[in-house]
Write a protein that holds these residues in place. Structure first.
Motif, PDB file in Angstrom:
ATOM      1  N   TYR A 191      -7.864 -20.889  -9.586  1.00 41.28           N
ATOM      2  CA  TYR A 191      -7.154 -19.962  -8.698  1.00 41.28           C
ATOM      3  C   TYR A 191      -6.565 -18.838  -9.560  1.00 41.28           C
ATOM      4  N   PRO A 192      -6.164 -17.723  -8.925  1.00 41.67           N
ATOM      5  CA  PRO A 192      -5.693 -16.576  -9.716  1.00 41.67           C
ATOM      6  C   PRO A 192      -4.443 -16.894 -10.543  1.00 41.67           C
ATOM      7  N   ASP A 193      -4.417 -16.374 -11.741  1.00 46.30           N
ATOM      8  CA  ASP A 193      -3.266 -16.505 -12.637  1.00 46.30           C
ATOM      9  C   ASP A 193      -2.191 -15.515 -12.192  1.00 46.30           C
ATOM     10  N   LYS A 194      -1.107 -16.013 -11.657  1.00 44.45           N
ATOM     11  CA  LYS A 194      -0.084 -15.139 -11.075  1.00 44.45           C
ATOM     12  C   LYS A 194       0.627 -14.257 -12.106  1.00 44.45           C
ATOM     13  N   THR A 195       0.601 -14.681 -13.360  1.00 45.67           N
ATOM     14  CA  THR A 195       1.319 -13.884 -14.375  1.00 45.67           C
ATOM     15  C   THR A 195       0.707 -12.493 -14.549  1.00 45.67           C
ATOM     16  N   GLN A 196      -0.537 -12.312 -14.106  1.00 51.11           N
ATOM     17  CA  GLN A 196      -1.178 -11.000 -14.270  1.00 51.11           C
ATOM     18  C   GLN A 196      -0.503  -9.915 -13.432  1.00 51.11           C
ATOM     19  N   TRP A 197       0.252 -10.327 -12.407  1.00 54.97           N
ATOM     20  CA  TRP A 197       0.920  -9.349 -11.528  1.00 54.97           C
ATOM     21  C   TRP A 197       2.421  -9.271 -11.768  1.00 54.97           C
TER      22      TRP A 197
ATOM     23  N   PRO B 139       5.269  -7.905 -13.871  1.00 53.97           N
ATOM     24  CA  PRO B 139       5.512  -6.881 -14.898  1.00 53.97           C
ATOM     25  C   PRO B 139       6.382  -7.382 -16.044  1.00 53.97           C
ATOM     26  N   SER B 140       7.159  -8.409 -15.815  1.00 55.11           N
ATOM     27  CA  SER B 140       8.019  -8.889 -16.895  1.00 55.11           C
ATOM     28  C   SER B 140       7.351  -9.997 -17.711  1.00 55.11           C
ATOM     29  N   SER B 141       6.122 -10.360 -17.320  1.00 51.14           N
ATOM     30  CA  SER B 141       5.398 -11.375 -18.089  1.00 51.14           C
ATOM     31  C   SER B 141       4.647 -10.729 -19.240  1.00 51.14           C
ATOM     32  N   GLU B 142       4.564 -11.450 -20.332  1.00 52.05           N
ATOM     33  CA  GLU B 142       3.779 -10.933 -21.466  1.00 52.05           C
ATOM     34  C   GLU B 142       2.289 -10.904 -21.122  1.00 52.05           C
ATOM     35  N   TYR B 143       1.922 -11.580 -20.049  1.00 49.88           N
ATOM     36  CA  TYR B 143       0.511 -11.629 -19.638  1.00 49.88           C
ATOM     37  C   TYR B 143       0.197 -10.642 -18.526  1.00 49.88           C
ATOM     38  N   PHE B 144       1.162  -9.791 -18.195  1.00 49.65           N
ATOM     39  CA  PHE B 144       0.988  -8.772 -17.151  1.00 49.65           C
ATOM     40  C   PHE B 144      -0.221  -7.894 -17.445  1.00 49.65           C
ATOM     41  N   ASP B 145      -1.040  -7.675 -16.392  1.00 56.03           N
ATOM     42  CA  ASP B 145      -2.194  -6.786 -16.532  1.00 56.03           C
ATOM     43  C   ASP B 145      -2.142  -5.718 -15.438  1.00 56.03           C
ATOM     44  N   PRO B 146      -1.719  -4.513 -15.787  1.00 57.02           N
ATOM     45  CA  PRO B 146      -1.550  -3.451 -14.787  1.00 57.02           C
ATOM     46  C   PRO B 146      -2.859  -3.054 -14.102  1.00 57.02           C
ATOM     47  N   LYS B 147      -3.971  -3.416 -14.685  1.00 55.19           N
ATOM     48  CA  LYS B 147      -5.256  -3.036 -14.098  1.00 55.19           C
ATOM     49  C   LYS B 147      -5.780  -4.052 -13.092  1.00 55.19           C
ATOM     50  N   SER B 148      -5.060  -5.142 -12.922  1.00 51.64           N
ATOM     51  CA  SER B 148      -5.514  -6.177 -11.993  1.00 51.64           C
ATOM     52  C   SER B 148      -4.889  -5.989 -10.620  1.00 51.64           C
ATOM     53  N   ALA B 149      -5.732  -5.843  -9.594  1.00 49.83           N
ATOM     54  CA  ALA B 149      -5.239  -5.663  -8.229  1.00 49.83           C
ATOM     55  C   ALA B 149      -5.068  -7.008  -7.530  1.00 49.83           C
ATOM     56  N   GLU B 150      -4.058  -7.078  -6.653  1.00 52.10           N
ATOM     57  CA  GLU B 150      -3.767  -8.360  -5.988  1.00 52.10           C
ATOM     58  C   GLU B 150      -4.898  -8.819  -5.080  1.00 52.10           C
ATOM     59  N   ASP B 151      -5.641  -7.844  -4.522  1.00 48.92           N
ATOM     60  CA  ASP B 151      -6.732  -8.232  -3.635  1.00 48.92           C
ATOM     61  C   ASP B 151      -8.024  -8.485  -4.427  1.00 48.92           C
ATOM     62  N   LYS B 152      -7.971  -8.261  -5.730  1.00 47.62           N
ATOM     63  CA  LYS B 152      -9.139  -8.516  -6.562  1.00 47.62           C
ATOM     64  C   LYS B 152      -8.701  -9.021  -7.936  1.00 47.62           C
ATOM     65  N   PRO B 153      -8.297 -10.277  -7.974  1.00 48.37           N
ATOM     66  CA  PRO B 153      -7.725 -10.827  -9.211  1.00 48.37           C
ATOM     67  C   PRO B 153      -8.725 -10.764 -10.360  1.00 48.37           C
ATOM     68  N   ARG B 154      -8.226 -10.384 -11.502  1.00 46.96           N
ATOM     69  CA  ARG B 154      -9.089 -10.326 -12.677  1.00 46.96           C
ATOM     70  C   ARG B 154      -9.059 -11.648 -13.449  1.00 46.96           C
ATOM     71  N   TRP B 155      -7.898 -12.310 -13.461  1.00 56.73           N
ATOM     72  CA  TRP B 155      -7.721 -13.510 -14.300  1.00 56.73           C
ATOM     73  C   TRP B 155      -7.483 -14.757 -13.475  1.00 56.73           C
ATOM     74  N   TRP B 156      -8.241 -15.782 -13.803  1.00 62.40           N
ATOM     75  CA  TRP B 156      -8.178 -17.053 -13.084  1.00 62.40           C
ATOM     76  C   TRP B 156      -7.830 -18.165 -14.051  1.00 62.40           C
ATOM     77  N   LEU B 157      -7.348 -19.266 -13.489  1.00 57.90           N
ATOM     78  CA  LEU B 157      -6.981 -20.394 -14.337  1.00 57.90           C
ATOM     79  C   LEU B 157      -7.223 -21.709 -13.617  1.00 57.90           C
ATOM     80  N   VAL B 158      -7.109 -22.784 -14.343  1.00 64.35           N
ATOM     81  CA  VAL B 158      -7.074 -24.123 -13.738  1.00 64.35           C
ATOM     82  C   VAL B 158      -5.782 -24.804 -14.174  1.00 64.35           C
TER      83      VAL B 158
END
Length: 154
Positions: free
Chosen positions: A71-77, A79-98
Motif C-alpha cells: 500500500y502507499p507509503d504515507k510519509t511521501q506526502w 512535508p515534515s517527514s525526511e521521506y517527503f516527496d513533493p513530486k508524488s501526487a496523492e491520487d498517484k502514489p509513487r512509493w509503496w511499502l509492505v
DNA sequence: GCCAACGTTGGC
DNA sequence: GCCAACGTTGGC
C-alpha cells in the motif's frame, strides 16, 4: 512463497525494535527497484532476512515476514517527514511499502564476514560488490543456509 | 571520516 | 538520449 533480505540500519530500526513493536510499515524506501519488489512481487507470508547495515558488525540479525499486501507509503506526502516527496501526487502514489512482522532474533548473529566465508552462499546479491539495494530477493537455498547459521550454536 | 560504487538529475 | 555532476549507500 518467496524469500527476501531487508536492510536496516540498527541505529534507526533494529531487529529488537521490530520485536518490540511486532509489526512495522517498511517506510522510507526511495529506490524504484526496491519499491517494485514490494509493490509487485511480495506476498503475505513471504520470508524476510533482517539485515543490519551500517553497523559493526553488519550482518543478518534475525527473521521476519511480509504481512499483508503493498500500500502507499504515507510519509511521501508528509512535508515534515525526511521521506517527503513533493513530486508524488496523492491520487498517484509513487512509493509503496509492505508491513513486516517480527519472527525471531537469531541466537547467533550472522556477520558479513561469516556470510562471505560460506561457499554455499555464492551468488547472494548482498555479497556482490557495490550492491546497495536495500531490499533483495534471496534464493531458497541461501535463505535456508543463513537460517541454519543463525540458529547454530557457535 | 573516507571513498568506491552506483542511482538520479538536469542541461543540452 | 547522452553524460557530467551530484547525492547516497554502506563497508571499513
Amino acid at each position: 512463497m518467496r524469500y527476501w533480505l531487508f536492510k536496516s540500519e540498527p541505529d534507526v530500526f533494529s531487529i529488537r525494535d521490530l520485536k518490540r513493536v511486532g509489526r512495522e510499515p517498511w517506510n522510507g524506501v526511495r529506490n524504484y527497484q526496491a519499491r517494485n519488489f514490494m509493490m509487485k512481487d511480495m506476498r503475505d507470508g513471504d520470508a524476510v532476512l533482517f539485515y543490519h547495515s551500517n553497523a559493526r558488525p553488519a550482518g543478518v540479525a534475525g527473521m521476519a515476514k511480509v504481512k499483508g499486501e503493498a500500500y502507499p507509503d504515507k510519509t511521501q506526502w508528509n512535508p515534515s517527514s525526511e521521506y517527503f516527496d513533493p513530486k508524488s501526487a496523492e491520487d498517484k502514489p509513487r512509493w509503496w511499502l509492505v508491513d513486516v512482522e517480527f519472527v525471531e532474533e537469531f541466537p547467533h548473529f550472522v556477520s558479513l564476514d561469516e556470510l562471505r566465508a560460506e561457499p554455499a552462499l555464492e551468488g547472494l546479491l548482498t555479497l556482490r560488490k557495490g550492491n546497495r539495494l536495500s531490499i533483495t530477493p534471496v534464493e531458497r537455498v541461501h535463505y535456508e543456509r543463513i537460517r541454519a547459521m543463525g540458529r547454530a550454536r557457535k
